[in-house]
Design a protein around this motif. Structure first.
Motif, PDB file in Angstrom:
ATOM      1  N   ILE A 145      56.964  36.644  47.805  1.00 25.44           N
ATOM      2  CA  ILE A 145      57.275  36.496  46.380  1.00 25.44           C
ATOM      3  C   ILE A 145      57.106  35.036  45.954  1.00 25.44           C
ATOM      4  O   ILE A 145      56.506  34.736  44.919  1.00 25.44           O
ATOM      5  CB  ILE A 145      58.710  36.992  46.083  1.00 25.44           C
ATOM      6  N   GLU A 146      57.586  34.137  46.794  1.00 24.99           N
ATOM      7  CA  GLU A 146      57.516  32.707  46.437  1.00 24.99           C
ATOM      8  C   GLU A 146      56.088  32.195  46.360  1.00 24.99           C
ATOM      9  O   GLU A 146      55.805  31.250  45.649  1.00 24.99           O
ATOM     10  CB  GLU A 146      58.298  31.877  47.461  1.00 24.99           C
ATOM     11  N   ARG A 147      55.224  32.809  47.147  1.00 25.11           N
ATOM     12  CA  ARG A 147      53.869  32.259  47.225  1.00 25.11           C
ATOM     13  C   ARG A 147      52.819  33.138  46.560  1.00 25.11           C
ATOM     14  O   ARG A 147      51.647  33.100  46.930  1.00 25.11           O
ATOM     15  CB  ARG A 147      53.501  31.990  48.686  1.00 25.11           C
ATOM     16  N   VAL A 148      53.274  33.962  45.619  1.00 24.72           N
ATOM     17  CA  VAL A 148      52.287  34.746  44.853  1.00 24.72           C
ATOM     18  C   VAL A 148      51.392  33.759  44.123  1.00 24.72           C
ATOM     19  O   VAL A 148      51.890  32.867  43.431  1.00 24.72           O
ATOM     20  CB  VAL A 148      52.989  35.675  43.846  1.00 24.72           C
ATOM     21  N   GLN A 149      50.098  33.891  44.284  1.00 20.95           N
ATOM     22  CA  GLN A 149      49.223  32.902  43.662  1.00 20.95           C
ATOM     23  C   GLN A 149      47.989  33.568  43.063  1.00 20.95           C
ATOM     24  O   GLN A 149      47.465  34.514  43.650  1.00 20.95           O
ATOM     25  CB  GLN A 149      48.806  31.854  44.695  1.00 20.95           C
ATOM     26  N   PRO A 150      47.560  33.088  41.924  1.00 18.26           N
ATOM     27  CA  PRO A 150      46.363  33.683  41.328  1.00 18.26           C
ATOM     28  C   PRO A 150      45.114  33.279  42.108  1.00 18.26           C
ATOM     29  O   PRO A 150      45.083  32.212  42.729  1.00 18.26           O
ATOM     30  CB  PRO A 150      46.339  33.072  39.921  1.00 18.26           C
ATOM     31  N   ALA A 151      44.106  34.130  42.039  1.00 19.13           N
ATOM     32  CA  ALA A 151      42.861  33.825  42.746  1.00 19.13           C
ATOM     33  C   ALA A 151      42.171  32.658  42.048  1.00 19.13           C
ATOM     34  O   ALA A 151      42.207  32.544  40.822  1.00 19.13           O
ATOM     35  CB  ALA A 151      41.958  35.039  42.739  1.00 19.13           C
ATOM     36  N   THR A 152      41.576  31.800  42.844  1.00 15.72           N
ATOM     37  CA  THR A 152      40.861  30.654  42.258  1.00 15.72           C
ATOM     38  C   THR A 152      39.356  30.866  42.312  1.00 15.72           C
ATOM     39  O   THR A 152      38.605  30.135  41.711  1.00 15.72           O
ATOM     40  CB  THR A 152      41.205  29.360  43.005  1.00 15.72           C
ATOM     41  N   GLN A 153      38.927  31.889  43.089  1.00 12.77           N
ATOM     42  CA  GLN A 153      37.487  32.157  43.195  1.00 12.77           C
ATOM     43  C   GLN A 153      37.237  33.656  43.049  1.00 12.77           C
ATOM     44  O   GLN A 153      38.107  34.467  43.373  1.00 12.77           O
ATOM     45  CB  GLN A 153      36.965  31.681  44.551  1.00 12.77           C
ATOM     46  N   HIS A 154      36.065  33.980  42.599  1.00 13.66           N
ATOM     47  CA  HIS A 154      35.710  35.383  42.436  1.00 13.66           C
ATOM     48  C   HIS A 154      34.516  35.690  43.337  1.00 13.66           C
ATOM     49  O   HIS A 154      33.554  34.925  43.389  1.00 13.66           O
ATOM     50  CB  HIS A 154      35.364  35.661  40.972  1.00 13.66           C
ATOM     51  N   ARG A 155      34.575  36.823  44.053  1.00 14.56           N
ATOM     52  CA  ARG A 155      33.476  37.161  44.957  1.00 14.56           C
ATOM     53  C   ARG A 155      32.464  38.034  44.223  1.00 14.56           C
ATOM     54  O   ARG A 155      32.794  39.096  43.708  1.00 14.56           O
ATOM     55  CB  ARG A 155      34.002  37.923  46.173  1.00 14.56           C
ATOM     56  N   GLY A 156      31.245  37.547  44.180  1.00 18.51           N
ATOM     57  CA  GLY A 156      30.184  38.349  43.596  1.00 18.51           C
ATOM     58  C   GLY A 156      29.067  38.532  44.611  1.00 18.51           C
ATOM     59  O   GLY A 156      29.214  38.129  45.771  1.00 18.51           O
ATOM     60  N   GLU A 157      28.012  39.167  44.210  1.00 17.87           N
ATOM     61  CA  GLU A 157      26.894  39.390  45.139  1.00 17.87           C
ATOM     62  C   GLU A 157      25.587  39.079  44.429  1.00 17.87           C
ATOM     63  O   GLU A 157      25.435  39.343  43.232  1.00 17.87           O
ATOM     64  CB  GLU A 157      26.874  40.842  45.602  1.00 17.87           C
ATOM     65  N   ASP A 158      24.647  38.533  45.202  1.00 19.04           N
ATOM     66  CA  ASP A 158      23.320  38.331  44.620  1.00 19.04           C
ATOM     67  C   ASP A 158      22.488  39.598  44.836  1.00 19.04           C
ATOM     68  O   ASP A 158      23.005  40.608  45.323  1.00 19.04           O
ATOM     69  CB  ASP A 158      22.658  37.082  45.213  1.00 19.04           C
ATOM     70  N   ASP A 159      21.204  39.525  44.520  1.00 18.23           N
ATOM     71  CA  ASP A 159      20.348  40.718  44.621  1.00 18.23           C
ATOM     72  C   ASP A 159      20.237  41.255  46.039  1.00 18.23           C
ATOM     73  O   ASP A 159      20.068  42.447  46.267  1.00 18.23           O
ATOM     74  CB  ASP A 159      18.939  40.382  44.100  1.00 18.23           C
ATOM     75  N   LYS A 160      20.335  40.325  47.016  1.00 21.95           N
ATOM     76  CA  LYS A 160      20.197  40.743  48.427  1.00 21.95           C
ATOM     77  C   LYS A 160      21.512  41.224  49.035  1.00 21.95           C
ATOM     78  O   LYS A 160      21.585  41.571  50.210  1.00 21.95           O
ATOM     79  CB  LYS A 160      19.658  39.577  49.263  1.00 21.95           C
ATOM     80  N   GLY A 161      22.556  41.189  48.241  1.00 19.35           N
ATOM     81  CA  GLY A 161      23.856  41.671  48.746  1.00 19.35           C
ATOM     82  C   GLY A 161      24.673  40.592  49.423  1.00 19.35           C
ATOM     83  O   GLY A 161      25.712  40.886  50.026  1.00 19.35           O
ATOM     84  N   ASN A 162      24.204  39.337  49.365  1.00 16.18           N
ATOM     85  CA  ASN A 162      24.971  38.253  49.993  1.00 16.18           C
ATOM     86  C   ASN A 162      26.144  37.864  49.093  1.00 16.18           C
ATOM     87  O   ASN A 162      26.056  37.949  47.861  1.00 16.18           O
ATOM     88  CB  ASN A 162      24.085  37.018  50.220  1.00 16.18           C
TER      89      ASN A 162
END
Lengths: 317, 304
Positions: free
Chosen positions: A244-261
């Motif tokens: 509870i004390e360390r609930v933290q919002p994400a700072t990065q978002h994971r996406g994918e390029d055309d090759k799936g990386n």
């Protein structure tokens, strides 16, 4: 003069454990029948002694290679119960010690057993013997004894290290029934792989209560169980509180390029600013309770320094 | 309290070979002998009381040492400011003394251990018991090793103040003999015993991994996963396969099935908590056992 602040929490919990054990010993004193769950390794002790008696071969017992401490004292306690039965049937026993202090205690205890049973003539110099205080010399000596005497049973109870498997496999090679137990978690898997019965963890300390059923010892076991419940509750509330004390919002978002990386992109700036408000691991309540002596100043590993105005300026800066 | 605070004034900190020190040593020795004699003549009930008293006092000392406030940054030769610090200093100073006592007792007990060894093997030789020749070998090895070690110690301690014998070029027959016996023979035999564990692990693992029950199947499966994860070539092939699958399906969840991820999950989620749980139980058992011994409640056991 300053004093080291070790905090109140450790002392408080230890005192609680002590209270649990002592109060349950007191409660158990008047009671006759107290339940202990079945421990197959300890049930098999009598079978192993019976087998050795029928075959007329000795029982080899090893209290580990550790110093004289609670672990080796418990091993000697169990061996005492084995010796009581073995002395009645005239089954030879060999208690092999690697530590001189353990040897002295074991010798006194086992001699008392034989004396109490009126069988002191069956107690000889080989009943309890000191083999060597060097780890592998001891391993070689005991293995040789197991092989030469063709032991019918071997009880390996105590503090073992690398030599555990040498004993277990040697005894297994001659078909001896084996009961082992160690408080060393690194050695328990070896015993499980090689022995017939293994006492795991606190089963080892429950042995004397299980074998004697004395109210004082069984009461102490109940106290230990209360302690386990307390620890389990603390672990549960600890992880809940920390989460509870360390609930933290994400700072990065994971996406994918055309090759799936994977393609990581920062999330919008309004959310990222929230990271300044995040609690670090060493700011949490749990950390501070367990580490009261770590001060704010100590947390700064590399504190920022003010520039020295008199220092000569480097070229190019 | 104040005396103990200054190391130079303690009993063991006195000037070597001074008459006061010798008087104290002789008096302590005679007192010790008297206590031992009285202890052997005491009735069993009284002996138990003495043992309990010693056990309780020793336990109390370490409990006090743990609970009492510890003065940090104590300089040598400083005196306590108050009673709390006085007790803390006294406890602090007493630790090495108690360690010395324990060491001396251990040395005596080692003598008893060697006596046991000599008795067992002398009897075996006298009775010409099975494999008595090994007992002869053991006795000869024991005497030879002690002989070489003792002569070497005397030479280094009294005849070689400059420490020349520490260099191999200055060694004599005693040093060569000791080196041959200890480093050349004993250490190699010890290493050989240790190496045998590899074969024992193999045979034990073979038996343990035979699929006979649900438990052994679980054991074998988890061992297999961990072993496979440590094989570099297989890990590479597996990981590449999973990566290709993720690229085709666009499902990053499949990353969790890389062999290294599965092995990591087994270790961190199953193995580590189980070991910690066992260690909690062991710790509690040790506390309860220690408490019973300390308070003399371990009836029917060692302390009874």
């Amino acid at each position: 003069m300053q004093y080291l602040d070790t905090g109140w929490f450790g002392i408080f919990i230890t005192l609680m454990m002590v209270t649990f054990v002592l109060s349950n010993i007191y409660r158990a004193k008047g009671k006759k029948e107290l339940f202990i769950r079945r421990i197959s390794g300890l049930n098999a002790l009598d079978d192993a002694i019976g087998r050795a008696t029928e075959m007329g071969r000795p029982i080899v017992m090893v209290p580990g290679i550790g110093d004289l401490n609670a672990i080796s004292v418990q091993a000697v306690n169990i061996f005492k119960q084995v010796a009581k039965t073995a002395s009645q049937f005239g089954t030879p026993i060999r208690v092999c010690c690697a530590n001189a202090a353990v040897y002295t205690v074991a010798q006194e205890v086992i001699r008392d057993v034989y004396q109490g049973a009126g069988m002191i003539e069956r107690f000889d110099s080989q009943t309890v013997q000191f083999v060597s205080d060097r780890q592998f010399a001891f391993a070689a000596g005991v293995s040789g004894m197991i092989l030469r005497d063709q032991a019918a049973a071997s009880f390996l109870l105590g503090e073992f290290y690398a030599e555990s498997l040498i004993f277990a496999e040697t005894a297994n090679a001659i078909g001896a029934i084996q009961i082992a137990g160690s408080t060393k978690t690194a050695q328990t898997p070896f015993f499980i792989a090689a022995c017939d019965y293994v006492l795991i963890g606190d089963e080892y300390y429950a042995a004397s209560a299980y074998l004697t059923r004395e109210p004082v010892l069984v009461g102490s076991l109940i106290g230990q169980d209360w302690g386990k419940i307390l620890i389990a509750a603390m672990v549960f509330f600890g992880f809940l509180l920390n989460s509870i004390e360390r609930v933290q919002p994400a700072t990065q978002h994971r996406g994918e390029d055309d090759k799936g990386n994977a393609n990581w992109t920062p999330v919008d700036s309004a959310t990222v600013k929230e990271k300044d408000k995040l609690k670090k691991a060493n700011d949490t309540f749990t950390f501070q309770v367990f580490n009261p002596f770590i001060t704010e100043a100590m947390k700064k590993v590399d504190p920022p320094r003010k520039p020295d105005p008199d220092a000569p300026k480097e070229e190019g800066k | 309290m104040e005396l103990l605070a200054q190391a130079r004034l303690t009993f063991f900190g006195m000037t070597p070979n001074s008459p006061e020190l010798w008087v104290k040593i002789i008096v302590t020795f005679i007192l010790g002998l008297g206590v031992m004699f009285a202890f052997t003549k005491a009735p069993i009930r009284a002996r138990r009381m003495i043992v309990f008293s010693f056990t309780f006092a020793s336990g109390l000392f370490y409990i006090l040492l743990w609970l009492w406030p510890v003065a940090v940054a104590r300089e040598p030769g400083t005196l306590p400011n108050n009673a709390v610090e006085g007790v803390a200093f006294w406890l602090d100073d007493a630790v090495p003394r108690i360690a010395d006592v324990a060491q001396i007792l251990t040395a005596f007990l080692l003598g008893l251990g060697i006596m046991s060894l000599l008795t067992v093997h002398t009897q075996r030789i006298r009775r010409k018991a099975q494999d008595w020749k090994y007992s002869v070998l053991l006795m000869v090895s024991l005497v030879t090793m002690v002989g070489f070690g003792y002569v070497d110690w005397i030479q280094k301690k009294f005849q070689d103040p400059q420490g020349k014998l520490l260099e191999m070029a200055n060694w004599g027959p005693v040093q060569y003999g000791q080196d041959l016996l200890f480093d050349g023979a004993y250490q190699q035999m010890e290493a050989a015993m240790f190496s045998m564990i590899a074969f024992f692990i193999l045979s034990a693992a073979y038996r343990a991994f035979r699929v006979r029950s649900v438990e052994s199947t679980v054991l074998m499966a988890s061992a297999l996963i961990l072993m496979l994860s440590l094989m570099g070539a297989l890990d590479f092939i597996w990981t590449t396969g999973i990566n290709n699958l993720v690229a085709q399906t666009h499902n990053p969840f499949l990353d969790n099935f890389k062999i290294s991820e599965v092995a990591g999950w087994v270790k961190s989620t199953l193995q580590t908590p189980s070991i910690r749980a066992i260690e909690f139980g062991v710790g509690l058992g040790a506390v309860a056992m220690g408490l019973r011994i300390w308070l003399g409640l371990e009836r029917g056991g060692v302390s009874a």
